[in-house]
Write an enzyme that holds these catalytic residues in place. Structure first.
Site, PDB file in Angstrom:
ATOM      1  N   HIS A 196     -21.515  36.734  -7.761  1.00  0.00           N
ATOM      2  CA  HIS A 196     -22.418  37.125  -8.852  1.00  0.00           C
ATOM      3  C   HIS A 196     -21.890  36.623 -10.208  1.00  0.00           C
ATOM      4  CE1 HIS A 196     -25.310  40.137 -10.658  1.00  0.00           C
ATOM      5  NE2 HIS A 196     -24.504  39.941 -11.678  1.00  0.00           N
ATOM      6  N   GLU A 197     -20.645  36.963 -10.503  1.00  0.00           N
ATOM      7  CA  GLU A 197     -20.088  36.609 -11.816  1.00  0.00           C
ATOM      8  C   GLU A 197     -19.943  35.096 -11.976  1.00  0.00           C
ATOM      9  OE1 GLU A 197     -20.165  38.758 -14.078  1.00  0.00           O
ATOM     10  OE2 GLU A 197     -20.451  40.460 -12.739  1.00  0.00           O
TER      11      GLU A 197
ATOM     12  N   HIS B 234     -23.117  33.678 -13.210  1.00  0.00           N
ATOM     13  CA  HIS B 234     -23.238  33.739 -14.674  1.00  0.00           C
ATOM     14  C   HIS B 234     -22.399  32.641 -15.322  1.00  0.00           C
ATOM     15  CE1 HIS B 234     -25.582  37.329 -14.726  1.00  0.00           C
ATOM     16  NE2 HIS B 234     -24.637  38.114 -14.263  1.00  0.00           N
TER      17      HIS B 234
ATOM     18  N   HIS C 191     -23.926  29.205 -14.830  1.00  0.00           N
ATOM     19  CA  HIS C 191     -25.150  29.147 -15.650  1.00  0.00           C
ATOM     20  C   HIS C 191     -24.753  28.822 -17.103  1.00  0.00           C
ATOM     21  CE1 HIS C 191     -28.905  31.581 -17.224  1.00  0.00           C
ATOM     22  NE2 HIS C 191     -28.936  30.320 -17.578  1.00  0.00           N
TER      23      HIS C 191
END
Ligand SMILES: [Zn+2]
Length: 335
Positions: A185-186, A189, A192
């Site tokens: 998940h991290e 980020h 991105h």
């Protein structure tokens, strides 16, 4: 709340909410004041509602908000079916709110080393291609991540960085499967941000929360797909499916219920209705009944849950958790 020991879960649940019950009037007036403030600013700035004002900040049409609530309502029978399944799997005669978080199958006991977690994430995100994987590896090998819990370190996990620096990730890695997903998940980020910073000038590189969670939850979806595909035993598969279904409950259904609660209380504030502890508890209870369905006993204590959601003090924020959530296509027909 995740313990297999039901008595422990029940006592933990009741003892925590006992404290919230004691402060219901204090917290209701804090919250009501916050709602009045939002309405005041919205009216002063000539917005039709506080929701219109908060969504306008990110240029999100209000239809998106209504559409989310409507769509989730249409699919509530699936949530109700999940509660029925949970009741059966746990073998309880009554399903209570304190049974909502315990995994349906035994958790694997063996801890997953961080080295292994990185391999799992690299394997799971392979569909994103060589360039993405090379960047991911660069992050892993170049100390972007502060891995373990430490004295004075804040809890949770997040990714942060500035334009001109690589992203930094804070974790409190504990070796559970949940935390392997947090890593995926991290890094979603982080990459991105990396791509945005490398493709956009400074002025345009920042992005809104509304789109941010797409990158991170997409990674989680890819990882679960990969793990399910290579799961060797029935137990392992069940454990993964349980994790996946819980993410629907926690991210799609729960956050939309929060969003609906906010919508209702902000409207009431605008209509100058009194928002006492009793009124707030009543609204919250009705929503729980609707969302969990007939197989869940809505214990009175859960009526006070609104008191402990800090996000309600950042109005109209949580719906973005639900809109950023995407499910991978092979399961579309499943649940
Ligand atoms: Zn996130």
């Amino acid at each position: 709340m995740q313990s297999r020991d039901r008595v422990l879960r029940e006592s933990a649940f009741h003892s925590m909410y006992k404290s919230y019950r004691q402060y219901k009037n204090t917290l209701a007036s804090c919250f009501a004041a916050n709602l009045k403030q939002a309405v005041f600013y919205a009216e002063t700035r000539k917005y039709p509602s506080s929701r219109a004002m908060y969504l306008h900040g990110n240029e999100i049409p209000e239809e998106v908000y209504d559409n989310l609530i409507e769509t989730v309502h249409r699919f509530l029978p699936l949530m109700h079916r999940y509660c029925r399944l949970r009741k059966e799997a746990l073998g309880v005669s009554e399903l209570h709110m304190y049974d909502a978080y315990v995994p349906l199958t035994e958790m694997p006991e063996e801890a997953i080393s961080f080295e292994r977690a990185k391999e799992m994430v690299l394997e799971g995100l392979a569909p994103l291609g060589g360039e993405y994987l090379a960047l991911l590896k660069e992050g892993f090998d170049s100390r972007w991540i502060d891995i373990y819990e430490n004295e004075g370190k804040r809890s949770g996990a997040y990714s942060w960085g500035t334009y001109g620096s690589h992203p930094y990730v804070l974790l409190n890695y504990n070796g559970t499967l949940d935390h392997v997903f947090t890593l995926a998940h991290e890094m979603g980020h982080s990459l991105h941000s990396w791509y945005s910073n490398h493709s956009q000038p400074y002025t345009y590189a920042g992005y809104r929360i509304f789109v941010a969670e797409v990158a991170s939850t997409c990674n989680e979806a890819l990882l679960i797909r990969h793990l399910l595909k290579k799961a060797e035993s029935r137990e392992e598969k069940l454990y993964l499916l349980n994790h996946f279904m819980e993410s629907f409950r926690g991210t799609l259904f729960r956050q939309t219920m929060f969003a609906e609660f906010e919508d209702i209380v902000h409207r009431k504030a605008q209509a100058r209705e009194a928002l006492t502890a009793e009124a707030l508890c009543g609204i919250y209870r009705k929503l729980n009944e609707e969302y969990f369905g007939p197989d869940m006993v809505i214990d009175e204590d859960i009526d006070y849950e609104w008191e402990r959601i800090p996000h309600f003090y950042t109005p109209f924020y949580v719906y973005q958790y639900a809109t950023g959530f995407r499910r991978p296509s092979p399961f579309r027909a499943g649940f």
